[in-house]
Design a protein around this motif. Structure first.
Motif, PDB file in Angstrom:
ATOM      1  N   PHE A 393      26.150  -1.745 -15.544  1.00  0.00           N
ATOM      2  CA  PHE A 393      25.741  -0.372 -15.840  1.00  0.00           C
ATOM      3  C   PHE A 393      24.611   0.003 -14.877  1.00  0.00           C
ATOM      4  CE2 PHE A 393      23.702  -3.222 -18.920  1.00  0.00           C
ATOM      5  CZ  PHE A 393      22.372  -3.055 -18.593  1.00  0.00           C
ATOM      6  N   LYS A 394      24.464   1.292 -14.683  1.00  0.00           N
ATOM      7  CA  LYS A 394      23.421   1.806 -13.805  1.00  0.00           C
ATOM      8  C   LYS A 394      22.647   2.888 -14.558  1.00  0.00           C
ATOM      9  CE  LYS A 394      24.376   2.323  -9.501  1.00  0.00           C
ATOM     10  NZ  LYS A 394      24.937   2.842  -8.217  1.00  0.00           N
ATOM     11  N   VAL A 395      21.344   2.665 -14.706  1.00  0.00           N
ATOM     12  CA  VAL A 395      20.456   3.602 -15.402  1.00  0.00           C
ATOM     13  C   VAL A 395      19.683   4.381 -14.343  1.00  0.00           C
ATOM     14  CG1 VAL A 395      18.539   3.815 -17.025  1.00  0.00           C
ATOM     15  CG2 VAL A 395      20.268   2.036 -17.375  1.00  0.00           C
ATOM     16  N   GLN A 396      19.805   5.713 -14.370  1.00  0.00           N
ATOM     17  CA  GLN A 396      19.174   6.547 -13.347  1.00  0.00           C
ATOM     18  C   GLN A 396      18.305   7.630 -13.986  1.00  0.00           C
ATOM     19  OE1 GLN A 396      22.984   7.621 -11.436  1.00  0.00           O
ATOM     20  NE2 GLN A 396      22.199   6.641  -9.571  1.00  0.00           N
ATOM     21  N   ASN A 397      16.981   7.509 -13.769  1.00  0.00           N
ATOM     22  CA  ASN A 397      16.009   8.514 -14.235  1.00  0.00           C
ATOM     23  C   ASN A 397      16.173   8.828 -15.731  1.00  0.00           C
ATOM     24  OD1 ASN A 397      14.835   8.923 -11.632  1.00  0.00           O
ATOM     25  ND2 ASN A 397      16.622  10.160 -11.076  1.00  0.00           N
ATOM     26  N   VAL A 398      16.357   7.779 -16.519  1.00  0.00           N
ATOM     27  CA  VAL A 398      16.588   7.962 -17.961  1.00  0.00           C
ATOM     28  C   VAL A 398      15.270   7.961 -18.713  1.00  0.00           C
ATOM     29  CG1 VAL A 398      17.527   6.853 -20.034  1.00  0.00           C
ATOM     30  CG2 VAL A 398      18.924   7.055 -17.973  1.00  0.00           C
ATOM     31  N   SER A 399      15.101   8.976 -19.557  1.00  0.00           N
ATOM     32  CA  SER A 399      13.971   9.037 -20.487  1.00  0.00           C
ATOM     33  C   SER A 399      14.539   8.998 -21.897  1.00  0.00           C
ATOM     34  CB  SER A 399      13.155  10.313 -20.279  1.00  0.00           C
ATOM     35  OG  SER A 399      12.623  10.372 -18.970  1.00  0.00           O
ATOM     36  N   TYR A 400      13.888   8.245 -22.754  1.00  0.00           N
ATOM     37  CA  TYR A 400      14.425   8.117 -24.115  1.00  0.00           C
ATOM     38  C   TYR A 400      13.296   7.982 -25.123  1.00  0.00           C
ATOM     39  CZ  TYR A 400      13.602   3.077 -23.482  1.00  0.00           C
ATOM     40  OH  TYR A 400      13.029   1.864 -23.242  1.00  0.00           O
ATOM     41  N   SER A 401      13.637   8.297 -26.373  1.00  0.00           N
ATOM     42  CA  SER A 401      12.694   8.187 -27.487  1.00  0.00           C
ATOM     43  C   SER A 401      13.468   7.749 -28.718  1.00  0.00           C
ATOM     44  CB  SER A 401      12.000   9.530 -27.743  1.00  0.00           C
ATOM     45  OG  SER A 401      12.957  10.501 -28.164  1.00  0.00           O
ATOM     46  N   ILE A 402      12.751   7.504 -29.792  1.00  0.00           N
ATOM     47  CA  ILE A 402      13.415   7.250 -31.072  1.00  0.00           C
ATOM     48  C   ILE A 402      14.050   8.560 -31.520  1.00  0.00           C
ATOM     49  CG2 ILE A 402      13.021   6.643 -33.504  1.00  0.00           C
ATOM     50  CD1 ILE A 402      10.691   4.918 -32.571  1.00  0.00           C
ATOM     51  N   PRO A 403      15.284   8.537 -32.038  1.00  0.00           N
ATOM     52  CA  PRO A 403      15.929   9.781 -32.489  1.00  0.00           C
ATOM     53  C   PRO A 403      15.029  10.558 -33.443  1.00  0.00           C
ATOM     54  CG  PRO A 403      17.510   8.000 -32.519  1.00  0.00           C
ATOM     55  CD  PRO A 403      16.184   7.383 -32.177  1.00  0.00           C
ATOM     56  N   ARG A 404      15.034  11.874 -33.253  1.00  0.00           N
ATOM     57  CA  ARG A 404      14.224  12.822 -34.036  1.00  0.00           C
ATOM     58  C   ARG A 404      12.722  12.659 -33.786  1.00  0.00           C
ATOM     59  NH1 ARG A 404      17.667  11.065 -38.474  1.00  0.00           N
ATOM     60  NH2 ARG A 404      19.415  12.487 -38.724  1.00  0.00           N
ATOM     61  N   VAL A 439      20.206   2.611 -26.339  1.00  0.00           N
ATOM     62  CA  VAL A 439      20.551   3.728 -25.455  1.00  0.00           C
ATOM     63  C   VAL A 439      21.666   3.309 -24.490  1.00  0.00           C
ATOM     64  CG1 VAL A 439      19.692   5.199 -23.586  1.00  0.00           C
ATOM     65  CG2 VAL A 439      18.305   4.855 -25.632  1.00  0.00           C
ATOM     66  N   ILE A 440      21.526   2.116 -23.915  1.00  0.00           N
ATOM     67  CA  ILE A 440      22.534   1.630 -22.964  1.00  0.00           C
ATOM     68  C   ILE A 440      23.888   1.468 -23.657  1.00  0.00           C
ATOM     69  CG2 ILE A 440      23.217  -0.350 -21.553  1.00  0.00           C
ATOM     70  CD1 ILE A 440      20.252  -0.750 -20.899  1.00  0.00           C
ATOM     71  N   SER A 441      23.874   0.957 -24.893  1.00  0.00           N
ATOM     72  CA  SER A 441      25.130   0.727 -25.615  1.00  0.00           C
ATOM     73  C   SER A 441      25.733   2.008 -26.159  1.00  0.00           C
ATOM     74  CB  SER A 441      24.891  -0.243 -26.776  1.00  0.00           C
ATOM     75  OG  SER A 441      24.047   0.348 -27.752  1.00  0.00           O
ATOM     76  N   GLY A 442      24.980   3.115 -26.093  1.00  0.00           N
ATOM     77  CA  GLY A 442      25.506   4.383 -26.567  1.00  0.00           C
ATOM     78  C   GLY A 442      25.214   4.663 -28.026  1.00  0.00           C
ATOM     79  N   LEU A 443      24.462   3.794 -28.702  1.00  0.00           N
ATOM     80  CA  LEU A 443      24.148   4.025 -30.113  1.00  0.00           C
ATOM     81  C   LEU A 443      23.119   5.139 -30.275  1.00  0.00           C
ATOM     82  CD1 LEU A 443      23.925   0.351 -31.458  1.00  0.00           C
ATOM     83  CD2 LEU A 443      25.844   1.947 -31.612  1.00  0.00           C
ATOM     84  N   TRP A 444      22.197   5.242 -29.329  1.00  0.00           N
ATOM     85  CA  TRP A 444      21.175   6.286 -29.366  1.00  0.00           C
ATOM     86  C   TRP A 444      21.352   7.218 -28.165  1.00  0.00           C
ATOM     87  CZ3 TRP A 444      15.667   4.077 -30.813  1.00  0.00           C
ATOM     88  CH2 TRP A 444      15.715   3.577 -32.126  1.00  0.00           C
ATOM     89  N   PRO A 445      20.980   8.476 -28.327  1.00  0.00           N
ATOM     90  CA  PRO A 445      21.032   9.400 -27.185  1.00  0.00           C
ATOM     91  C   PRO A 445      19.808   9.216 -26.296  1.00  0.00           C
ATOM     92  CG  PRO A 445      20.167  10.536 -29.092  1.00  0.00           C
ATOM     93  CD  PRO A 445      20.491   9.136 -29.559  1.00  0.00           C
ATOM     94  N   HIS A 446      19.867   9.749 -25.094  1.00  0.00           N
ATOM     95  CA  HIS A 446      18.694   9.752 -24.233  1.00  0.00           C
ATOM     96  C   HIS A 446      18.363  11.198 -23.876  1.00  0.00           C
ATOM     97  CE1 HIS A 446      22.286   9.219 -21.702  1.00  0.00           C
ATOM     98  NE2 HIS A 446      21.673   9.970 -20.815  1.00  0.00           N
ATOM     99  N   ALA A 447      17.107  11.437 -23.621  1.00  0.00           N
ATOM    100  CA  ALA A 447      16.638  12.814 -23.406  1.00  0.00           C
ATOM    101  C   ALA A 447      17.078  13.377 -22.067  1.00  0.00           C
ATOM    102  CB  ALA A 447      15.117  12.867 -23.531  1.00  0.00           C
ATOM    103  N   SER A 448      17.080  12.521 -21.048  1.00  0.00           N
ATOM    104  CA  SER A 448      17.457  13.004 -19.715  1.00  0.00           C
ATOM    105  C   SER A 448      17.935  11.823 -18.883  1.00  0.00           C
ATOM    106  CB  SER A 448      16.257  13.677 -19.030  1.00  0.00           C
ATOM    107  OG  SER A 448      15.182  12.756 -18.870  1.00  0.00           O
ATOM    108  N   GLY A 449      18.502  12.120 -17.735  1.00  0.00           N
ATOM    109  CA  GLY A 449      19.015  11.091 -16.849  1.00  0.00           C
ATOM    110  C   GLY A 449      20.461  10.757 -17.149  1.00  0.00           C
ATOM    111  N   THR A 450      20.981   9.780 -16.423  1.00  0.00           N
ATOM    112  CA  THR A 450      22.387   9.383 -16.581  1.00  0.00           C
ATOM    113  C   THR A 450      22.501   7.868 -16.685  1.00  0.00           C
ATOM    114  OG1 THR A 450      22.748   9.281 -14.194  1.00  0.00           O
ATOM    115  CG2 THR A 450      23.247  11.368 -15.294  1.00  0.00           C
ATOM    116  N   ILE A 451      23.533   7.444 -17.400  1.00  0.00           N
ATOM    117  CA  ILE A 451      23.869   6.025 -17.502  1.00  0.00           C
ATOM    118  C   ILE A 451      25.329   5.870 -17.113  1.00  0.00           C
ATOM    119  CG2 ILE A 451      24.048   4.009 -19.007  1.00  0.00           C
ATOM    120  CD1 ILE A 451      21.825   5.175 -20.706  1.00  0.00           C
ATOM    121  N   SER A 452      25.590   5.131 -16.062  1.00  0.00           N
ATOM    122  CA  SER A 452      26.955   4.904 -15.591  1.00  0.00           C
ATOM    123  C   SER A 452      27.393   3.516 -16.023  1.00  0.00           C
ATOM    124  CB  SER A 452      27.030   5.023 -14.070  1.00  0.00           C
ATOM    125  OG  SER A 452      26.499   6.268 -13.652  1.00  0.00           O
ATOM    126  N   CYS A 453      28.605   3.431 -16.561  1.00  0.00           N
ATOM    127  CA  CYS A 453      29.100   2.149 -17.038  1.00  0.00           C
ATOM    128  C   CYS A 453      30.578   1.994 -16.704  1.00  0.00           C
ATOM    129  CB  CYS A 453      28.899   2.025 -18.540  1.00  0.00           C
ATOM    130  SG  CYS A 453      29.465   0.452 -19.208  1.00  0.00           S
TER     131      CYS A 453
END
Length: 613
Positions: A393-404, A439-453
């Motif tokens: 997988f490739k994580v590019q400029n990903v920002s994430y937080s706990i949902p809500r 986030v990588i597994s797709g269980l949580w969303p990410h705020a911005s950026g892209t994840i290629s798998c």
């Protein structure tokens, strides 16, 4: 609790119940020729036959009155034999009806549960329902208990509710013949008054039943929690604290049960009162033609026979009205349970249809972004045809937080996991390491950026070993080949020998001697039988059996010795498994080439590990 109460206080026997129940109906009757449909048709036909037998049986006493009044011995023997035959027939039909109702209950439960399981286990909806849907308390109870109770209560009232209008019409006609129109009008007035009263009380019962079932689930969950965590509780010597907490939940449940009992008390009071008033109404209606002089020309024996026959017809009419009122108790229970089951179905369908993917496919990867106007956005990994890619997988400029939550755990993260380069993920507790895996597994969303798998998420591409080892029910073989199902496993000597070799390498070969053979059925809970270190080593056997290209290990060796840890990572290297590891041990660095450190304030660093070997 308040959130749930705000959503459930409107629940009652209303159009929302009808809407939800009709939706459940489509699952209960999958087709016209399905077994539940055929059982219902048979049940209705048998119920109509029973009504005919009951009518014949109800006329027997009037015939006895006339025969005994005339002292007719020959007719007495004849009517007694006929009565016995009718009674035997009624007993047979009644027991067959009960059996058919039980079969219908089981069939409905099967179809509804299978349909619910299909939606519940689709993708990872079970995860979102349990983790994020606050309106759905105790989904396990709704599936295992509430659904069963709903099918049980509804199977009992199904035929009576459908046949009641036809039976009432017939006996209304018979009552008109006896007493004119005034008799049925009195009965209708009686039914309308008590139906209005019961309708008002029933609406209150529905919500209280819903709330009680929710608290029943909470109480059961608390004891399940104690059963699963009995050992750490024992180390803490926390029995008195857990006793107080369990009692507090019990008291909430008991208060709810008291409220249900109080509402049912009032409901049962009016139900019983309607039953006994119905008996008096029978004689009032019967008195109309008698005092009007319609039967003055009959002898005493004939009058007794007519009174008995007419009394049966009138009281059976009243009885059918009172039975409808009696059914209100079961109907209220059915409504409360249907709301709980129906709400779970609605939530699963909303989750399934909630995501709106915007997918852009590049040369060697699939970029995923998810745009959703719901309060919780979920994403999933998408694979493309380039499963042979060297990048997991490739994580590019990903920002994430706990949902809500608006607090970013990490900002603009960029890294990749590629074949031959193991990555060690470190950081203080709570900084967002496990969150990144979600986030990588797709269980949580990410705020911005892209994840290629470009690889499948699972044993064929990227396999995750979660922080808490998961051991399912079943044999030792089932633990090893999971998530494959044991029934699909094809035995051959090479595979079996390979599994024994892995068990020996990780020092778990004594498990085979304990169970006898790999596929031996066991009754115990694997969590109770294995130590935390054994559980982790068994999960590594699972990893080696599947041999994915990539593995994500979330503190998967924190319960085993450094020597055992070295065996696990050397076997990963031997089988060509590239790993992303989360851990705190300094010893982990020698098995990895890159270090990704989450700072905890949104920042991160990525650098080579100089002492890797």
């Amino acid at each position: 609790m308040d959130h749930i109460q705000n959503n459930t206080q409107k629940l009652k026997f209303d159009l929302l119940f009808v809407k939800r129940f009709l939706k459940l109906f489509t699952f209960m009757f999958p087709s016209f020729l399905s077994l539940p449909t055929l059982l219902c048709i048979f049940l209705l036909l048998l119920s109509m036959l029973e009504q005919f037998i009951i009518y014949k049986l109800g006329l027997i006493p009037s015939q006895y009155y006339e025969i005994l009044g005339n002292k007719d011995a020959v007719s007495f023997k004849s009517i007694t034999i006929r009565a016995l035959l009718i009674i035997v027939t009624e007993a047979f039909i009644s027991s067959t009806l009960r059996y058919t109702v039980s079969m219908l209950h089981i069939q409905w439960r099967e179809h509804l549960t299978l349909t619910l399981h299909k939606e519940y286990f689709k993708d990872v909806l079970y995860y979102y329902v349990n983790m994020f849907c606050r309106d759905i308390d105790n989904p396990d109870q709704r599936i295992a208990e509430d659904l069963n109770n709903m099918c049980d209560t509804f199977s009992q009232i199904f035929a009576p509710i459908i046949l009641a209008p036809f039976i009432i019409v017939y006996y209304v006609y018979q009552t008109i013949v006896i007493s004119g129109y005034i008799g049925p009008l009195v009965v209708f007035g009686f039914f309308i008054v008590f139906s209005f009263i019961n309708r008002f009380i029933m609406s209150r019962v529905v919500y209280n039943v819903y709330k009680k079932e929710k608290l029943e689930g909470d109480f059961r969950f608390k004891h399940m929690q104690i059963r699963v965590n009995s050992e750490p509780m024992a180390f803490y010597q926390s029995g008195s604290t857990e006793c107080l907490k369990s009692n507090n939940i019990l008291f909430d449940l008991l208060r709810s049960q008291y409220r249900v009992a109080q509402k049912n008390y009032l409901l049962n009071f009016f139900v019983k009162m309607s039953d006994y008033i119905g008996v008096i109404l029978n004689y009032i209606i019967l008195a109309i033609p008698i005092f009007a002089g319609l039967y003055n020309d009959l002898s005493a024996a004939e009058l007794s026979s007519v009174i008995s026959k007419n009394a049966f017809i009138i009281i059976y009419l009243i009885n059918n009205f009172t039975r409808l009122i009696d059914l209100s108790v079961n109907a209220a229970t059915t409504a409360g349970l249907a709301h709980r089951v129906g709400l779970l179905f609605e939530t699963l369908l909303q989750l399934k249809n909630s995501e709106k993917p915007l997918i852009t496919t590049y040369a060697n990867s699939t970029e995923r972004r998810f745009i959703n106007d719901c309060s919780f956005r979920r994403s999933s990994l998408l694979e493309d045809s380039f499963s042979c890619s060297n990048v997991a997988f490739k994580v590019q400029n990903v920002s994430y937080s706990i949902p809500r939550s608006n607090v970013m755990l990490c900002k603009n993260l960029t890294f990749q996991l590629q074949i031959g380069t193991n990555v060690l993920l470190t950081g203080e507790s709570g900084c967002g390491k496990s969150s990144l895996l979600r986030v990588i597994s797709g269980l949580w969303p990410h705020a911005s950026g892209t994840i290629s798998c470009p690889h499948f998420l699972g044993s064929d591409g990227i396999m995750f070993l979660p922080q808490k080892p998961y051991l399912t029910n079943g044999s030792l073989l089932q633990q090893i080949i999971y998530p494959e199902y044991e029934n699909t496993f094809i035995y051959d000597s090479i595979t079996t020998e390979r599994i024994f070799h892995y068990l020996d390498r990780v020092q778990l070969n004594d498990l085979v001697s304990c169970v006898g053979r790999l596929d031996a059925k066991v009754e115990w809970n694997w969590y109770n039988e294995l130590s935390p270190g054994q559980q982790q080593r068994l999960c590594f056997v699972r990893l080696f059996y599947h041999k994915p290209k990539f593995a994500v290990l979330d503190e998967s060796t924190n319960q085993i010795s450094p020597e055992s840890e070295e065996i696990m990572y050397s076997m990963c290297k031997e089988f060509g498994i590239t790993v992303l590891s989360v851990g705190h041990r300094q010893s982990l660095t020698k098995y990895h080439q890159m270090l990704l450190h989450i700072e905890g304030d949104g920042n991160w660093t990525m650098k080579p590990i100089t002492n890797s070997s």
